[in-house]
Structure formats: structure tokens, C-alpha cells
Design an enzyme around this catalytic site. Structure first.
Site, PDB file in Angstrom:
ATOM      1  N   THR A 242       0.853  -1.202   0.000  1.00 55.66           N
ATOM      2  CA  THR A 242       0.000   0.000   0.000  1.00 55.66           C
ATOM      3  C   THR A 242       0.888   1.251   0.000  1.00 55.66           C
ATOM      4  O   THR A 242       0.630   2.229  -0.714  1.00 55.66           O
ATOM      5  CB  THR A 242      -0.919   0.020   1.253  1.00 55.66           C
ATOM      6  OG1 THR A 242      -1.663  -1.194   1.288  1.00 55.66           O
ATOM      7  CG2 THR A 242      -1.867   1.205   1.218  1.00 55.66           C
ATOM      8  N   GLU A 246       1.271   4.344  -2.654  1.00 58.49           N
ATOM      9  CA  GLU A 246       1.198   5.767  -2.279  1.00 58.49           C
ATOM     10  C   GLU A 246       2.394   6.531  -2.849  1.00 58.49           C
ATOM     11  O   GLU A 246       2.241   7.604  -3.433  1.00 58.49           O
ATOM     12  CB  GLU A 246       1.169   5.920  -0.751  1.00 58.49           C
ATOM     13  CG  GLU A 246      -0.124   5.434  -0.119  1.00 58.49           C
ATOM     14  CD  GLU A 246      -0.202   5.698   1.383  1.00 58.49           C
ATOM     15  OE1 GLU A 246       0.241   6.776   1.833  1.00 58.49           O
ATOM     16  OE2 GLU A 246      -0.711   4.830   2.114  1.00 58.49           O
TER      17      GLU A 246
HETATM   18  O1  LIG Z   1      -3.735   5.349   7.022  1.00 58.61           O
HETATM   19  C1  LIG Z   1      -2.769   5.808   6.423  1.00 58.61           C
HETATM   20  O2  LIG Z   1      -2.312   6.936   6.670  1.00 58.61           O
HETATM   21  C2  LIG Z   1      -2.119   5.037   5.369  1.00 58.61           C
HETATM   22  O3  LIG Z   1      -1.221   5.552   4.729  1.00 58.61           O
HETATM   23  C3  LIG Z   1      -2.483   3.608   5.161  1.00 58.61           C
HETATM   24  C4  LIG Z   1      -1.518   2.681   5.878  1.00 58.61           C
HETATM   25  C5  LIG Z   1      -2.061   1.242   5.627  1.00 58.61           C
HETATM   26  O4  LIG Z   1      -1.621   0.603   4.667  1.00 58.61           O
HETATM   27  O5  LIG Z   1      -2.952   0.843   6.368  1.00 58.61           O
HETATM   28  C6  LIG Z   1      -0.176   2.822   5.273  1.00 58.61           C
HETATM   29  C7  LIG Z   1       0.767   3.632   5.834  1.00 58.61           C
HETATM   30  C8  LIG Z   1       0.627   4.252   7.157  1.00 58.61           C
HETATM   31  O6  LIG Z   1       1.785   4.092   7.888  1.00 58.61           O
HETATM   32  C9  LIG Z   1      -0.556   3.748   7.877  1.00 58.61           C
HETATM   33  C10 LIG Z   1      -1.498   2.963   7.318  1.00 58.61           C
END
Ligand SMILES: O=C(O)C(=O)C[C@]1(C(=O)O)C=C[C@@H](O)C=C1
Length: 256
Positions: A242, A246
Site C-alpha cells: 500500500t 502511495e
Molecule cells: O492510514 C494511512 O495513513 C495510510 O497511509 C495507510 C496505511 C495502511 O496501509 O494501512 C499505510 C501507511 C501508514 O503508515 C498507515 C497505514
């Protein structure tokens, strides 16, 4: 979440709530898959006994491709939260287009991690969640059907990273503009990371696996999915990919 109303889609809390709901979908799809054996033949190209006329790829790929073609005809991939595994093979729908407002940048559909997701699912996730090793030829069709559901849920969850990235970009345009111009991948990664949120996800998954993973009426208490494996899958696969989504989305965010 309503994709015709951009303000609901780019609200980080709404996005996180949606990610929480997707955990349940993923867990139940994994539980379905856990009832079957690993079935390695389903993933091998041109496997003897599983060859498909006029098709070079694996049994899973044939099933996934043909399902995606059908789903594309009923507009599945017009929705901005759906990403096809075979973007070059899907077809236009015979239904009129939905005309979603532009929420993500126009290149968003090109940010596609489905090949990686499929590889890691076959190599790492199936061995963790399957009940036993080996083939079970009576169930090849059920296995492929269950795999497709697991893969599509994982793909939707992981590519939701594009909405997270857009929301984060909008929340601090000057900072991200600078980091993107500098191609500073490390600091982009640092800024999109929220360790507290990640920890909460893993804690919640442990609890969910403890509750959903056991049939309360089964006296033997046989586990269908263990907290340990679920946490491992999220920690080592789902969250890291994920974040890659991003970062890749953000790196292109200043394109015209
Ligand atoms: O919730 C966020 O801010 C995200 O970027 C999603 C996500 C995830 O994959 O769940 C990914 C990176 C962050 O560290 C926390 C969670």
C-alpha cells in the site's frame, strides 16, 4: 464512501474507516481459501491435466482473465477503486458510463501493483493460509474462484493507497510538492508513514483473527486463520505494498 462525491472520498478518516471494513472482507475470503489445499497446479502455466485450449497461462490466469472481461462489460473497472489484473485485455461496457468526477490524478489507473500482488499471494499467502499442502483436483475450480475473491479484495485494499496519497497531498501541498520535485522517495515514505495507525491495525487484526478465526460451536476449537499469520500478511505484504502504491502515485503527482 460515495465516489460521485469527492469530498467524502478524500477525507482521511473516511478512507481509514473503509480500510477497516476491508479487513473483514479479506479475513473472510482468507477463511474460505483456508479450507482448501495449496493446489500448486492451479498456478502453473500449461500444467499437464490442466491445459486450456488456445491459452498459454495458468488455470488461475484463465479464470481471472475471463471473469475480468465479463466484469469489465458491466463497468467494474470504471469505478476508481477497482484495478484490473489484465488492463490490456478488459473490454468497454455496453452500459452507459457512470461519469465519476475526477478524484485521482489522470494517470492513477497506471499505478497498478496487481502483478506483484498476484505473485506474492501465490508464493507467500497461499502457503500460510491453506489447510494442507498438495493438489486436490476435484477442487481446482473452487480454489481458483476463492483465489480470485482473495486477490480482488487485496487489490482493492492495496490500491486504496491512491486515495490515501491524494488526501495526504491535498493536506500539505507545499511539502509534497517540494519532496516530489526533489524525487526524495525516502522523505515521502517517512511522511506518508503513520506508525501509530499501523500498530492499531495489527492489534485490531490480532483480535479479529482470534474472534472470527474460530468457530465457537466447534468444540475442538480448530483455527481457520491464526492471528500470527494474519498480522504477518498485513505487516510484511499488505501495508508495505500500500505504501509503495502511495509513493508511486505521489512521485507522478506534478505531471500535467
Ligand atoms: O492510514 C494511512 O495513513 C495510510 O497511509 C495507510 C496505511 C495502511 O496501509 O494501512 C499505510 C501507511 C501508514 O503508515 C498507515 C497505514
Amino acid at each position: 464512501m460515495d465516489f460521485t462525491r469527492p469530498e467524502t472520498v478524500l477525507n482521511l478518516q473516511n478512507i481509514r474507516n473503509e480500510l477497516v471494513r476491508m479487513e473483514d472482507t479479506i479475513i473472510f475470503k482468507f477463511i474460505e481459501r483456508s479450507h482448501f489445499a495449496t493446489c500448486p497446479s492451479v498456478y502453473k502455466e500449461q500444467h499437464p491435466g490442466l491445459t486450456i485450449p488456445n491459452f498459454e497461462g495458468s488455470f488461475l490466469n484463465w479464470a481471472l482473465l475471463n471473469l475480468e472481461i465479463t466484469q469489465s462489460r458491466i463497468r467494474r473497472f470504471e469505478s476508481p477503486d477497482e484495478t484490473p489484473f489484465f488492463p490490456d485485455k478488459i473490454q468497454k461496457s455496453f452500459l452507459p458510463s457512470v461519469n465519476y468526477p475526477q478524484i485521482l490524478a489522470p494517470y492513477a489507473p497506471e499505478v497498478n501493483y496487481n502483478d506483484t500482488i498476484k505473485d506474492v499471494y501465490i508464493e507467500k499467502i497461499i502457503p500460510l493460509i491453506s489447510r494442507k499442502d498438495g493438489d486436490d483436483s476435484n477442487n481446482f475450480g473452487s480454489v481458483a474462484t476463492s483465489d480470485i475473491e482473495c486477490l480482488q479484495s487485496l487489490s482493492r485494499r492495496i490500491h486504496f493507497g491512491k486515495f490515501v496519497a491524494e488526501a495526504k497531498f491535498q493536506s500539505d501541498i507545499p511539502l509534497y510538492t517540494k519532496l516530489i520535485k526533489d524525487k526524495d522517495v525516502e522523505r515521502i515514505m517517512e511522511n506518508i508513514t503513520n506508525s501509530a495507525v499501523e500498530e492499531k491495525i495489527l492489534e485490531r487484526l490480532t483480535k479479529k483473527a482470534e474472534v472470527y478465526g474460530v468457530d465457537p460451536t466447534n468444540k475442538k476449537g480448530e483455527k481457520r486463520i491464526t492471528p500470527e499469520y494474519l498480522v504477518k500478511i498485513y505487516k510484511e505484504i499488505v501495508i508495505p505494498i500500500t505504501k509503495e502504491v502511495e509513493v508511486e502515485y505521489l512521485l507522478r503527482r506534478l505531471e500535467d
